[in-house]
Design an enzyme around this catalytic site. Structure first.
Site, PDB file in Angstrom:
ATOM      1  N   THR A 194       0.822  -1.217   0.000  1.00  0.00           N
ATOM      2  CA  THR A 194       0.000   0.000   0.000  1.00  0.00           C
ATOM      3  C   THR A 194       0.853   1.262   0.000  1.00  0.00           C
ATOM      4  OG1 THR A 194      -1.764  -1.150   1.178  1.00  0.00           O
ATOM      5  CG2 THR A 194      -1.778   1.261   1.266  1.00  0.00           C
TER       6      THR A 194
ATOM      7  N   CYS B 255      -5.365  -9.158   3.899  1.00  0.00           N
ATOM      8  CA  CYS B 255      -4.756  -8.905   2.586  1.00  0.00           C
ATOM      9  C   CYS B 255      -3.362  -8.312   2.701  1.00  0.00           C
ATOM     10  CB  CYS B 255      -5.652  -7.984   1.748  1.00  0.00           C
ATOM     11  SG  CYS B 255      -6.816  -8.893   0.719  1.00  0.00           S
ATOM     12  N   PHE B 256      -2.887  -8.070   3.929  1.00  0.00           N
ATOM     13  CA  PHE B 256      -1.498  -7.707   4.184  1.00  0.00           C
ATOM     14  C   PHE B 256      -1.074  -6.419   3.490  1.00  0.00           C
ATOM     15  CE2 PHE B 256      -2.239 -12.229   3.297  1.00  0.00           C
ATOM     16  CZ  PHE B 256      -2.376 -12.658   4.613  1.00  0.00           C
ATOM     17  N   CYS B 257      -2.018  -5.479   3.390  1.00  0.00           N
ATOM     18  CA  CYS B 257      -1.744  -4.189   2.750  1.00  0.00           C
ATOM     19  C   CYS B 257      -1.210  -4.372   1.331  1.00  0.00           C
ATOM     20  CB  CYS B 257      -0.762  -3.359   3.579  1.00  0.00           C
ATOM     21  SG  CYS B 257      -1.401  -2.884   5.195  1.00  0.00           S
ATOM     22  N   ASN B 258      -1.722  -5.382   0.630  1.00  0.00           N
ATOM     23  CA  ASN B 258      -1.321  -5.629  -0.750  1.00  0.00           C
ATOM     24  C   ASN B 258      -2.554  -6.060  -1.526  1.00  0.00           C
ATOM     25  OD1 ASN B 258      -0.196  -6.490  -3.195  1.00  0.00           O
ATOM     26  ND2 ASN B 258       1.670  -7.213  -2.222  1.00  0.00           N
TER      27      ASN B 258
END
Length: 812
Positions: A143, A399-402
């Site tokens: 992100t 979503c792991f900032c992705n």
């Protein structure tokens, strides 16, 4: 096979031989990680754990020493300044670069480094006469990278997201190079390692974008710069900036060491830094400014220009071995989890990965997945997370900032993302399913203090909580995954052969001398099988297992796809990975390798040294556990595999300098650059061609010339040929286009220039001076060794000393 038998350390060791690293892993855990006893921590991609000794040392350091503000000149301030500068140099050294090439800007973390680049990059809006800047990024980006568009969109900059497959699929065949007409600056950002799946993207993309060969640079005029997000990559893997000279490299130290959490760095290429335009300036960053007038002069030093305050930095551990250790744990977990089945035969896990964990060069220590029930329905990640917590297993979910990678692997469309938002799902919440479809996944990641027990605990947890009994294992898939980590040794395991006479094991003799060369009887070899004079004979066969080391004479020897089997299969490199040859290190000729085919060993011998051995064949586990590195041979880049610490120590002691033994990677192909038309030949670590041949008659004539002017020297061995032949006339081989040895036809590929290496005495390692000059002069245009290729390699089997040779002159 029973799952519990698979989930044992013995099974793990059979699948992966590299466990732990330089110091005993258990000692590291007992000393530095006592606080995690009973906890399975598998979230190292988010933040690795800090060693207790590191924090203790830090506290002792700041308790013993007085550190002042580095912008003053008193003793405490100078101590801070000097400490920071030493740390800055060590950071550059760790990434294999120098202060002349890169600058280190200490900053609060990776996100702050990305923001600094975004705010300082000289974006240009589109005008009537010139195209504007592009901000382009891989869709599999964090992100914090994608967020740069929030700043650029207001400046008229075009945002261009690129999917991973487009970068090479839409590339140009040739690099376009620097655009001298259009100098509009563009920025391309991509991660060295995906924080979602652990996929490692080629570091060669850096040069490909800069040279405008890869997409999108190849489609847009201007000057392209590369930001390589290395935060996830450097936590467990090395990064060599000599090989990938990115313009900007942001890192966070807490992902590497766990402490301190408020410190990161931006590495900037010095020849790029001058174009950055910093608007805000803080204390210590200005040469001079006026408070009552808009006057400001920035500091010349790049680091001083962009950073404020005092920094703290801690030592670095060996991430080469850590990479192998953590990859092995991730690969083992992947293999078992992806082969695990319910009692009805349905798979337990859906794993999100590009490949099959074949190599640590393409995959990091991250495993991303969702679990499925016995009917094939997805189990929400929140349910997995909550149950894992009850078992003291720490994982990451969501979503792991992705978002880009999450959408790609889970098949979520843009419209579905928007609908999920309307349904109440936002980043970071625990809404794991919408309309029966997952909104995220489970991620486990390993660190240098991770153990096999961590893998075991995770797998047993999955089996106990989510698998319908009886537990089954997809044996076919498991066997395929075992094989996926092994690259066939195409140049060694399947030799192409030509037979002329009885095939024997390799002769044990080595270190050929002039006496052994003459032992074949030159007076006898000039007759064919019927006693006819004028025949040509192969008198000697030599292989050179280790490039630039001593020869090993054989009488019957297999011919492989790269030439004589095991010829120039290994080489010695210095501590920087540069190949050592007798031109730089004549003592290499004192190393006398022996190849023992029957015992699968390459023996290393030298006077006064104990004999050691390395395996001939690339064992699957050994190959995947050893460090893969890039090196160069005769200007060509080659991929090699390190042969371990024992060989490195032996060589370093003998040569009195740090060095290592490496061998050509079995899955790497190096083509001959200057080969005749209609041929296709692959090379080992030789310089120019697969075979080198010298005519004994030519050498004898040259020897007479040297003896008449200088002290006698043993000359045949100095040419370091593979094939020594007895011909009728000196230098007649210069006019041959082909020759037949036994039943194999060879094509002449040209002459070989041996330069100053012929001046090294192959018995003592000393250099000859005046005879070398004479020899070089006499050899001009004459006594170059001829390079040969087998014209039909599929017909080859074994070359035998004593074989008759039929030369074919050039038609002219």
């Amino acid at each position: 096979m029973d799952f519990q038998k698979l989930c044992t350390f013995e099974t793990f060791q059979r699948l992966w031989s590299h466990y732990g690293y330089a110091r005993d892993l258990q000692d590291v855990i007992d000393r530095d990680f006592t606080r995690i006893k009973g906890i399975t921590y598998l979230d190292h991609a988010a933040a690795t754990l800090y060693p207790e000794s590191l924090v203790r040392d830090f506290c002792q350091d700041i308790s013993r020493n007085l550190y002042g503000n580095p912008h003053s000149y008193n003793p405490s301030s100078r101590l801070t300044h000097d400490t920071v500068e030493r740390v800055r140099y060590r950071v550059l050294q760790h990434f294999n670069t120098t202060p002349e090439e890169y600058s280190v800007i200490f900053i609060s973390g990776c996100t702050a480094a990305l923001k600094l680049v975004a705010e300082s990059f000289p974006w240009r809006p589109q005008t009537a006469t010139e195209a504007g800047s592009h901000f382009s990024y891989l869709t599999d980006n964090h992100t914090s990278v994608v967020g740069i568009r929030g700043l650029t969109s207001g400046q008229g900059v075009v945002t261009l997201p690129v999917s991973p497959h487009e970068v090479e699929n839409r590339a140009k065949d040739e690099a376009l190079g620097e655009d001298r007409i259009c100098q509009t600056p563009h920025l391309f950002c991509y991660p060295a390692q995906s924080n979602f799946s652990g996929r490692k993207y080629p570091l060669s993309h850096v040069k490909g974008i800069q040279a405008r060969r890869l997409y999108p640079a190849c489609d847009h005029q201007g000057r392209w710069f590369v930001l390589l997000d290395a935060a996830s990559h450097v936590s467990c893997s090395p990064l060599n900036l000599q090989e990938c000279p990115a313009d900007f490299i942001p890192i966070s130290f807490y992902k590497m060491f766990g402490f301190p959490t408020g410190l990161g760095a931006l590495l900037v290429r010095n020849d790029t830094a001058g174009m950055l335009k910093k608007t805000y300036f803080g204390g210590g960053t200005a040469e001079a400014y006026l408070s009552g007038e808009d006057y400001y002069k920035q500091r010349a030093n790049i680091s001083d220009r962009f950073e404020d305050g005092t920094v703290s930095f801690l030592d670095i551990i060996d991430d080469d071995n850590i990479q192998l250790h953590t990859f092995g744990l991730a690969r083992y977990t992947y293999m078992l989890l992806s082969s695990l089945c319910h009692g009805n035969g349905r798979p337990v896990a859906q794993i999100y990965t590009k490949g099959q964990f074949e190599s640590p060069s393409t995959q990091g220590a991250i495993l991303n997945f969702n679990l499925m029930d016995r009917l094939g329905q997805m189990i929400g990640y929140s349910q997995v997370d909550r149950l894992a917590s009850l078992y003291n297993i720490h994982v990451r979910t969501g979503c792991f900032c992705n978002t880009g990678a999450c959408q790609h692997f889970l098949g979520i469309t843009n419209e579905e993302v928007k609908r999920n938002l309307e349904a109440g799902h936002v980043c970071g919440d625990n809404i794991d399913m919408v309309d029966g479809q997952p909104t995220g996944s489970v991620r486990v990641s390993f660190g240098y203090m991770s153990t096999f027990e961590d893998c075991q605990n995770l797998l047993n947890f999955v089996v106990e909580c989510f698998v319908e009994k009886p537990v089954k294992v997809d044996q076919d898939r498991l066997e395929k995954l075992k094989a996926a980590g092994a690259s066939p040794d195409s140049n060694q395991d399947c030799p192409i052969q030509i037979t002329n006479g009885k095939t024997d094991e390799a002769d044990e003799r080595h270190n050929p001398t002039e006496q052994s060369l003459n032992g074949c009887g030159v007076s006898d070899v000039r007759t064919d099988g019927n006693g006819n004079a004028g025949a040509y004979t192969l008198t000697n066969i030599y292989i050179y297992p280790i490039k630039s080391c001593a020869a090993y004479e054989v009488h019957n020897w297999p011919v492989g796809a790269l030439g004589l089997l095991y010829d120039r299969g290994w080489m010695v490199v210095n501590e920087n990975g540069v190949s050592l040859t007798q031109k730089r290190e004549p003592r290499l000729c004192l190393i006398r390798p022996q190849v023992h085919l029957h015992s699968n060993k390459l023996l290393l011998q030298a006077s006064g040294m104990d004999t050691i051995s390395v395996p001939l064949k690339n064992n699957t586990q050994l190959h995947t556990s050893r460090r893969v590195c890039q090196s160069k041979v005769c200007g060509d880049r080659v991929e090699t595999v390190d042969c371990g610490d024992e060989a490195a120590s032996w060589l370093s002691e003998l040569l009195r300098q740090p060095c290592r033994l490496i061998r050509q990677s079995p899955d790497f192909t190096r083509d001959m650059r200057k080969q005749p038309a209609a041929t296709s030949s692959c090379l080992s670590l030789v310089n120019e061609a697969q075979f080198l041949m010298v005519n004994r008659a030519s050498v004898e004539l040259l020897q007479k010339h040297i003896i008449s002017r200088f002290e006698p020297i043993t000359l045949v061995t100095r040419f370091r040929a593979n094939l020594v032949i007895a011909g009728v006339e000196p230098f007649e081989e210069d006019n041959w286009s082909h020759l037949i040895i036994g039943n194999t036809r060879f094509l002449v590929a040209g002459r070989c220039g041996r330069c100053q290496m012929i001046g090294v005495d192959q018995d003592t390692g000393t250099k000859t001076k005046e005879p070398l000059l004479s020899l070089s002069a006499c050899r001009t245009g004459k006594v170059s060794q001829n390079n040969y290729l087998p014209e039909d390699s599929a017909a080859a089997s074994t070359l035998s000393a004593g074989s008759l040779i039929v030369p074919e002159p050039n038609p002219s």
